[in-house]
Design a protein around this motif. Sequence first.
Motif, PDB file in Angstrom:
ATOM      1  N   ARG A  88       0.824  -1.212   0.000  1.00 47.80           N
ATOM      2  CA  ARG A  88       0.000   0.000   0.000  1.00 47.80           C
ATOM      3  C   ARG A  88       0.861   1.267   0.000  1.00 47.80           C
ATOM      4  O   ARG A  88       0.481   2.263  -0.595  1.00 47.80           O
ATOM      5  CB  ARG A  88      -0.940   0.014   1.208  1.00 47.80           C
ATOM      6  CG  ARG A  88      -2.069  -1.011   1.136  1.00 47.80           C
ATOM      7  CD  ARG A  88      -2.755  -1.138   2.491  1.00 47.80           C
ATOM      8  NE  ARG A  88      -3.870  -2.079   2.462  1.00 47.80           N
ATOM      9  CZ  ARG A  88      -3.736  -3.397   2.571  1.00 47.80           C
ATOM     10  NH1 ARG A  88      -2.526  -3.929   2.707  1.00 47.80           N
ATOM     11  NH2 ARG A  88      -4.801  -4.177   2.547  1.00 47.80           N
ATOM     12  N   ASN A  89       1.976   1.221   0.700  1.00 46.41           N
ATOM     13  CA  ASN A  89       2.819   2.420   0.745  1.00 46.41           C
ATOM     14  C   ASN A  89       4.294   2.125   0.445  1.00 46.41           C
ATOM     15  O   ASN A  89       5.152   2.928   0.757  1.00 46.41           O
ATOM     16  CB  ASN A  89       2.700   3.117   2.105  1.00 46.41           C
ATOM     17  CG  ASN A  89       3.394   2.362   3.218  1.00 46.41           C
ATOM     18  OD1 ASN A  89       3.386   1.125   3.250  1.00 46.41           O
ATOM     19  ND2 ASN A  89       4.006   3.096   4.138  1.00 46.41           N
ATOM     20  N   SER A 103      16.051   8.407  -6.099  1.00 43.82           N
ATOM     21  CA  SER A 103      16.377   6.972  -6.151  1.00 43.82           C
ATOM     22  C   SER A 103      16.011   6.381  -7.504  1.00 43.82           C
ATOM     23  O   SER A 103      16.761   5.574  -8.074  1.00 43.82           O
ATOM     24  CB  SER A 103      15.640   6.218  -5.039  1.00 43.82           C
ATOM     25  OG  SER A 103      16.096   6.618  -3.766  1.00 43.82           O
ATOM     26  N   ILE A 104      14.858   6.776  -8.033  1.00 48.22           N
ATOM     27  CA  ILE A 104      14.420   6.293  -9.348  1.00 48.22           C
ATOM     28  C   ILE A 104      15.348   6.810 -10.440  1.00 48.22           C
ATOM     29  O   ILE A 104      15.721   6.069 -11.365  1.00 48.22           O
ATOM     30  CB  ILE A 104      12.957   6.698  -9.605  1.00 48.22           C
ATOM     31  CG1 ILE A 104      12.026   5.895  -8.685  1.00 48.22           C
ATOM     32  CG2 ILE A 104      12.570   6.490 -11.066  1.00 48.22           C
ATOM     33  CD1 ILE A 104      10.589   6.369  -8.682  1.00 48.22           C
ATOM     34  N   LEU A 163      16.156  -1.775  -3.593  1.00 44.82           N
ATOM     35  CA  LEU A 163      15.807  -0.651  -2.732  1.00 44.82           C
ATOM     36  C   LEU A 163      14.315  -0.615  -2.432  1.00 44.82           C
ATOM     37  O   LEU A 163      13.498  -0.586  -3.355  1.00 44.82           O
ATOM     38  CB  LEU A 163      16.196   0.667  -3.406  1.00 44.82           C
ATOM     39  CG  LEU A 163      17.663   0.949  -3.662  1.00 44.82           C
ATOM     40  CD1 LEU A 163      17.807   2.253  -4.442  1.00 44.82           C
ATOM     41  CD2 LEU A 163      18.425   1.029  -2.347  1.00 44.82           C
ATOM     42  N   PRO A 164      13.946  -0.614  -1.153  1.00 48.72           N
ATOM     43  CA  PRO A 164      12.541  -0.381  -0.807  1.00 48.72           C
ATOM     44  C   PRO A 164      12.271   1.121  -0.763  1.00 48.72           C
ATOM     45  O   PRO A 164      13.041   1.887  -0.190  1.00 48.72           O
ATOM     46  CB  PRO A 164      12.422  -0.998   0.593  1.00 48.72           C
ATOM     47  CG  PRO A 164      13.802  -0.871   1.176  1.00 48.72           C
ATOM     48  CD  PRO A 164      14.771  -0.937   0.024  1.00 48.72           C
ATOM     49  N   LEU A 165      11.200   1.551  -1.402  1.00 49.93           N
ATOM     50  CA  LEU A 165      10.759   2.936  -1.328  1.00 49.93           C
ATOM     51  C   LEU A 165       9.457   2.955  -0.543  1.00 49.93           C
ATOM     52  O   LEU A 165       8.482   2.324  -0.941  1.00 49.93           O
ATOM     53  CB  LEU A 165      10.537   3.518  -2.729  1.00 49.93           C
ATOM     54  CG  LEU A 165      11.727   3.496  -3.688  1.00 49.93           C
ATOM     55  CD1 LEU A 165      11.329   4.128  -5.018  1.00 49.93           C
ATOM     56  CD2 LEU A 165      12.929   4.214  -3.086  1.00 49.93           C
ATOM     57  N   SER A 166       9.446   3.644   0.576  1.00 50.79           N
ATOM     58  CA  SER A 166       8.291   3.637   1.465  1.00 50.79           C
ATOM     59  C   SER A 166       7.749   5.051   1.648  1.00 50.79           C
ATOM     60  O   SER A 166       8.498   5.965   1.991  1.00 50.79           O
ATOM     61  CB  SER A 166       8.679   3.039   2.823  1.00 50.79           C
ATOM     62  OG  SER A 166       7.576   3.013   3.689  1.00 50.79           O
TER      63      SER A 166
END
Length: 210
Positions: A41-42, A86-87, A53-56
């Motif tokens: 969800r987020n 990051s992208i 990489l986790p993007l939260s």
Amino acid sequence: MPETVLVEPQYLPPIEFFCAALHASEILIEAEEHYTKQTYRNRCYIRGANKILPLSIPVVNGNSKVLTKEVKIDHDQRWANEHWRSIQSAYGKAPYYEFFSDYFEREFQKRHKFLIDHNQNMLTICLKLLKLQKSVERTKIYHKTVESAILDLRGRISPKEDYTKRQIYQPVEYIQVFGKDFAANLSIIDLLMNEGPNALTIVTKSLNKE
């Protein structure tokens, strides 16, 4: 195949999400459920130079008593700039970055109040770039169970459990900017930036036929 897929709003969903929704004509976003932490969800996952990489997205009121449609984004944290950087770092040299980047960058600049609005807009962009024509609507009332014509995927596509447990997605490898070994089921943005017009073909081939 069901005409409608019912699923929680996900942030730049994994490829698995699009496999599940591939043959449906409508994606119905569950807006009336209670929000759940540590889900897609987020958060999403992209491939950076050295690791996944986790993007939260930080939220203000993400406790279990808040409805999904009421969860607000915490803009006091500079998450949007961090995510976009990051992208850029991950996909700036990808073959289709220059063609697709503006769509996503504009969305990061909008500062949506509610998480569901941000997620739905991002989903609409991804569907457009995939050239998948589907209506995207939200639920108005919560139903614990749904009619058989609706494929209920709420809570099924989760980062807490490996995709192999769900038998929705069967990885088809494609060239990624970083890393020697293929990383499966990343955010759809990884596939779009690397494969462009061929992304839909990869999604189609990745649908588990069993």
